[in-house]
Scaffold this motif. Structure first.
Motif, PDB file in Angstrom:
ATOM      1  N   HIS A 221      21.323   1.111  76.466  1.00 51.05           N
ATOM      2  CA  HIS A 221      21.568   1.509  75.128  1.00 51.05           C
ATOM      3  C   HIS A 221      22.856   1.228  74.772  1.00 51.05           C
ATOM      4  O   HIS A 221      23.681   0.739  75.691  1.00 51.05           O
ATOM      5  CB  HIS A 221      21.362   3.042  75.300  1.00 51.05           C
ATOM      6  N   ASP A 222      23.124   1.394  73.485  1.00 53.75           N
ATOM      7  CA  ASP A 222      24.576   1.270  73.046  1.00 53.75           C
ATOM      8  C   ASP A 222      25.507   2.394  73.251  1.00 53.75           C
ATOM      9  O   ASP A 222      25.059   3.367  73.483  1.00 53.75           O
ATOM     10  CB  ASP A 222      24.364   1.268  71.484  1.00 53.75           C
ATOM     11  N   PRO A 223      26.601   1.981  74.149  1.00 55.25           N
ATOM     12  CA  PRO A 223      27.310   3.311  74.623  1.00 55.25           C
ATOM     13  C   PRO A 223      27.895   4.193  73.708  1.00 55.25           C
ATOM     14  O   PRO A 223      28.405   5.269  74.250  1.00 55.25           O
ATOM     15  CB  PRO A 223      28.489   2.298  75.383  1.00 55.25           C
ATOM     16  N   ALA A 224      28.025   3.846  72.288  1.00 55.11           N
ATOM     17  CA  ALA A 224      28.391   4.854  71.424  1.00 55.11           C
ATOM     18  C   ALA A 224      27.393   5.496  70.667  1.00 55.11           C
ATOM     19  O   ALA A 224      27.920   6.530  69.971  1.00 55.11           O
ATOM     20  CB  ALA A 224      29.261   4.045  70.410  1.00 55.11           C
ATOM     21  N   ILE A 225      26.040   5.112  70.873  1.00 55.43           N
ATOM     22  CA  ILE A 225      24.929   5.942  70.160  1.00 55.43           C
ATOM     23  C   ILE A 225      24.938   7.130  70.772  1.00 55.43           C
ATOM     24  O   ILE A 225      24.776   7.219  71.992  1.00 55.43           O
ATOM     25  CB  ILE A 225      23.698   5.061  70.047  1.00 55.43           C
ATOM     26  N   GLN A 226      24.718   8.427  69.916  1.00 55.70           N
ATOM     27  CA  GLN A 226      24.526   9.645  70.308  1.00 55.70           C
ATOM     28  C   GLN A 226      23.001  10.052  69.916  1.00 55.70           C
ATOM     29  O   GLN A 226      22.573   9.805  68.891  1.00 55.70           O
ATOM     30  CB  GLN A 226      25.434  10.593  69.654  1.00 55.70           C
ATOM     31  N   ASP A 227      22.578  10.845  70.991  1.00 53.58           N
ATOM     32  CA  ASP A 227      21.066  11.502  70.967  1.00 53.58           C
ATOM     33  C   ASP A 227      21.251  12.852  70.757  1.00 53.58           C
ATOM     34  O   ASP A 227      21.388  13.540  72.068  1.00 53.58           O
ATOM     35  CB  ASP A 227      20.286  10.697  71.967  1.00 53.58           C
ATOM     36  N   ARG A 228      21.202  13.396  69.861  1.00 54.26           N
ATOM     37  CA  ARG A 228      21.386  14.810  69.647  1.00 54.26           C
ATOM     38  C   ARG A 228      20.325  15.585  70.341  1.00 54.26           C
ATOM     39  O   ARG A 228      20.599  16.808  70.477  1.00 54.26           O
ATOM     40  CB  ARG A 228      21.782  15.449  68.099  1.00 54.26           C
ATOM     41  N   GLY A 229      19.193  14.895  70.595  1.00 50.16           N
ATOM     42  CA  GLY A 229      18.193  15.697  71.288  1.00 50.16           C
ATOM     43  C   GLY A 229      18.258  15.522  72.718  1.00 50.16           C
ATOM     44  O   GLY A 229      17.117  16.126  73.487  1.00 50.16           O
ATOM     45  N   ALA A 230      19.313  14.979  73.161  1.00 48.32           N
ATOM     46  CA  ALA A 230      19.405  14.897  74.626  1.00 48.32           C
ATOM     47  C   ALA A 230      20.576  14.982  74.975  1.00 48.32           C
ATOM     48  O   ALA A 230      21.444  14.276  75.719  1.00 48.32           O
ATOM     49  CB  ALA A 230      18.940  13.269  74.927  1.00 48.32           C
ATOM     50  N   LEU A 231      21.263  16.362  74.826  1.00 47.20           N
ATOM     51  CA  LEU A 231      22.407  16.613  75.167  1.00 47.20           C
ATOM     52  C   LEU A 231      22.410  16.821  76.597  1.00 47.20           C
ATOM     53  O   LEU A 231      21.679  17.845  77.263  1.00 47.20           O
ATOM     54  CB  LEU A 231      23.043  17.782  74.642  1.00 47.20           C
ATOM     55  N   LEU A 232      23.412  16.204  77.548  1.00 48.36           N
ATOM     56  CA  LEU A 232      23.666  16.787  79.067  1.00 48.36           C
ATOM     57  C   LEU A 232      22.416  16.700  79.759  1.00 48.36           C
ATOM     58  O   LEU A 232      21.962  17.617  80.658  1.00 48.36           O
ATOM     59  CB  LEU A 232      24.194  18.313  79.195  1.00 48.36           C
ATOM     60  N   LEU A 233      21.339  15.656  79.527  1.00 44.19           N
ATOM     61  CA  LEU A 233      20.544  15.476  80.123  1.00 44.19           C
ATOM     62  C   LEU A 233      20.658  15.019  81.654  1.00 44.19           C
ATOM     63  O   LEU A 233      21.583  14.340  81.887  1.00 44.19           O
ATOM     64  CB  LEU A 233      19.523  14.563  79.923  1.00 44.19           C
ATOM     65  N   PRO A 234      20.043  15.502  82.685  1.00 43.80           N
ATOM     66  CA  PRO A 234      20.255  15.324  84.099  1.00 43.80           C
ATOM     67  C   PRO A 234      19.646  13.965  84.268  1.00 43.80           C
ATOM     68  O   PRO A 234      18.958  13.506  83.616  1.00 43.80           O
ATOM     69  CB  PRO A 234      19.667  16.300  84.839  1.00 43.80           C
ATOM     70  N   PRO A 235      19.890  13.030  85.198  1.00 46.06           N
ATOM     71  CA  PRO A 235      19.379  11.968  86.063  1.00 46.06           C
ATOM     72  C   PRO A 235      17.948  12.234  86.014  1.00 46.06           C
ATOM     73  O   PRO A 235      17.488  13.236  86.270  1.00 46.06           O
ATOM     74  CB  PRO A 235      20.162  11.691  87.382  1.00 46.06           C
ATOM     75  N   PHE A 236      17.348  10.891  86.001  1.00 47.43           N
ATOM     76  CA  PHE A 236      15.670  11.052  85.933  1.00 47.43           C
ATOM     77  C   PHE A 236      15.094  11.561  87.005  1.00 47.43           C
ATOM     78  O   PHE A 236      13.869  12.034  86.922  1.00 47.43           O
ATOM     79  CB  PHE A 236      15.378   9.536  85.596  1.00 47.43           C
ATOM     80  N   TRP A 237      15.669  11.459  88.143  1.00 50.48           N
ATOM     81  CA  TRP A 237      14.901  12.139  89.225  1.00 50.48           C
ATOM     82  C   TRP A 237      15.044  13.723  89.413  1.00 50.48           C
ATOM     83  O   TRP A 237      14.410  14.364  90.062  1.00 50.48           O
ATOM     84  CB  TRP A 237      15.487  11.559  90.905  1.00 50.48           C
ATOM     85  N   GLN A 238      15.953  14.064  88.474  1.00 50.29           N
ATOM     86  CA  GLN A 238      16.041  15.787  88.532  1.00 50.29           C
ATOM     87  C   GLN A 238      15.031  16.423  87.160  1.00 50.29           C
ATOM     88  O   GLN A 238      14.653  15.658  86.471  1.00 50.29           O
ATOM     89  CB  GLN A 238      17.372  16.247  88.347  1.00 50.29           C
ATOM     90  N   GLU A 239      14.822  17.683  87.558  1.00 51.20           N
ATOM     91  CA  GLU A 239      14.021  18.252  86.578  1.00 51.20           C
ATOM     92  C   GLU A 239      14.633  18.323  85.359  1.00 51.20           C
ATOM     93  O   GLU A 239      15.767  18.926  85.110  1.00 51.20           O
ATOM     94  CB  GLU A 239      13.804  19.761  87.050  1.00 51.20           C
ATOM     95  N   GLY A 240      13.929  17.767  84.187  1.00 48.71           N
ATOM     96  CA  GLY A 240      14.434  17.883  82.828  1.00 48.71           C
ATOM     97  C   GLY A 240      15.040  16.473  82.554  1.00 48.71           C
ATOM     98  O   GLY A 240      15.443  16.265  81.533  1.00 48.71           O
ATOM     99  N   GLY A 241      15.003  15.638  83.408  1.00 45.07           N
ATOM    100  CA  GLY A 241      15.552  14.291  83.281  1.00 45.07           C
ATOM    101  C   GLY A 241      14.310  13.353  82.550  1.00 45.07           C
ATOM    102  O   GLY A 241      13.352  13.732  82.502  1.00 45.07           O
ATOM    103  N   ARG A 242      15.037  12.334  82.259  1.00 48.17           N
ATOM    104  CA  ARG A 242      14.204  11.143  81.395  1.00 48.17           C
ATOM    105  C   ARG A 242      14.278   9.960  81.801  1.00 48.17           C
ATOM    106  O   ARG A 242      15.537   9.396  82.252  1.00 48.17           O
ATOM    107  CB  ARG A 242      14.408  11.362  79.722  1.00 48.17           C
ATOM    108  N   ALA A 243      13.233   9.086  81.906  1.00 53.84           N
ATOM    109  CA  ALA A 243      13.228   7.843  82.370  1.00 53.84           C
ATOM    110  C   ALA A 243      14.058   6.828  81.659  1.00 53.84           C
ATOM    111  O   ALA A 243      14.699   6.017  81.744  1.00 53.84           O
ATOM    112  CB  ALA A 243      11.965   7.187  82.518  1.00 53.84           C
TER     113      ALA A 243
END
Length: 313
Positions: free
Chosen positions: A67-89
């Motif tokens: 991803h672009d390091p400056a782009i913000q996704d307001r629907g993905a705030l403080l998401l955990p790593p993908f292997w934790q519950e609630g994370g995304r690939a």
């Protein structure tokens, strides 16, 4: 063949091409010897591989960053790593407080850290060598004045002095690099001066002076090449120090400014989320740890390979 021709042939006069062959063979032998003593230190080899991988990641950042390091996704705030519950690939290492991909910011942050190391070490080495050559070769009041200034700089804790300088110059990555270079410079001045004092009265320097070499040529061409071993080792270790100092200044808000994807700045932005979002602090800290450790291991290997006293039989 006359004795004169034989003498010329022995000296390599008129036989330029054959004379280069032993020189190339000698260089290959020196490189082979250097690699042998370097590779004996397994930690140094591992550090070299890791550091080379970090350089490759920094060079290929636009290609491998998801991803672009400056782009913000307001629907993905403080998401955990993908292997934790609630994370995304889509966000392998999670996101920060404003929805920016942490992996992409770490990848681009390697560029800033390596850039800081290269610029700081280049400034510190170039100015340190010049001042050290003048102090060691000229001597007298020039030596006294330069070394007393270096003693004053060394009397202050490095981070504190860097903070003061950045506070005077203004916060920012450029001013932080200048401040860190000034803090690291005395080590190169002292090393160069000590090496020059040990070399300037040797026979090869006296011979060069007798045949008419001027002071500048004596310092830069005759003496300096024989002083490079300790400087290379110190430059490698200072590279890691520069990255640490830049990260510390960024953490304190005096280095790179948000939203720059610099590891120290990333840590500063994540302080308030330490307890509920461990990944936003852990991964930038690990990136700094791995990079600095790899560079220090390489520096240890260079010291073993370049210092005759430390070479193992």
């Amino acid at each position: 063949m006359s004795q004169i021709d034989a003498g010329k042939a022995a000296e390599g006069i008129g036989t330029d091409i054959p004379s280069r062959l032993p020189q190339r063979s000698m260089r290959r032998q020196q490189l082979a010897e250097f690699w042998y003593y370097f590779s004996v230190n397994k930690g140094a080899v591992i550090g070299l591989v890791v550091f080379a991988a970090i350089i490759l990641v920094a060079l290929l950042a636009p290609v491998i960053a998801p991803h672009d390091p400056a782009i913000q996704d307001r629907g993905a705030l403080l998401l955990p790593p993908f292997w934790q519950e609630g994370g995304r690939a889509a966000y392998l290492l999670g996101t920060d407080a404003v929805g920016r991909d942490l992996l992409s910011r770490l990848i681009y942050g390697s560029r800033y850290s390596l850039f800081v190391g290269v610029v700081v070490v280049s400034l510190a080495v170039s100015t340190g060598i010049v001042l050290g050559l003048l102090a060691g070769y000229v001597g007298g009041w020039v030596d006294t004045m330069i070394m007393r200034i270096m003693d004053v700089i060394l009397a202050f804790p490095s981070l504190l002095l860097a903070l003061v300088l950045v506070a005077i110059l203004g916060p920012g990555l450029g001013n932080a690099m200048i401040a860190i270079a000034l803090v690291l410079q005395p080590h190169f001045v002292r090393l160069t001066r000590a090496a020059v004092l040990a070399e300037k009265n040797r026979e090869y320097v006296t011979a060069a002076r007798v045949v008419g070499a001027g002071p500048v040529r004596l310092m830069l061409v005759t003496i300096l090449p024989n002083c490079l071993g300790p400087l290379i080792v110190q430059g490698t270790l200072s590279f890691s120090n520069a990255i640490l100092e830049a990260a510390a200044l960024g953490f304190l808000g005096m280095g790179a400014q948000p939203p720059t994807a610099e590891w120290g700045t990333m840590l500063a932005e994540a302080r308030e989320f330490v307890l509920r979002a461990w990944w936003v602090v852990t991964f930038p800290g690990l990136a700094i740890l791995v990079t600095v450790l790899a560079i220090n291991l390489v520096g240890d290997g260079l010291r073993d390979a370049l210092d005759p006293k430390l070479k193992r039989s």
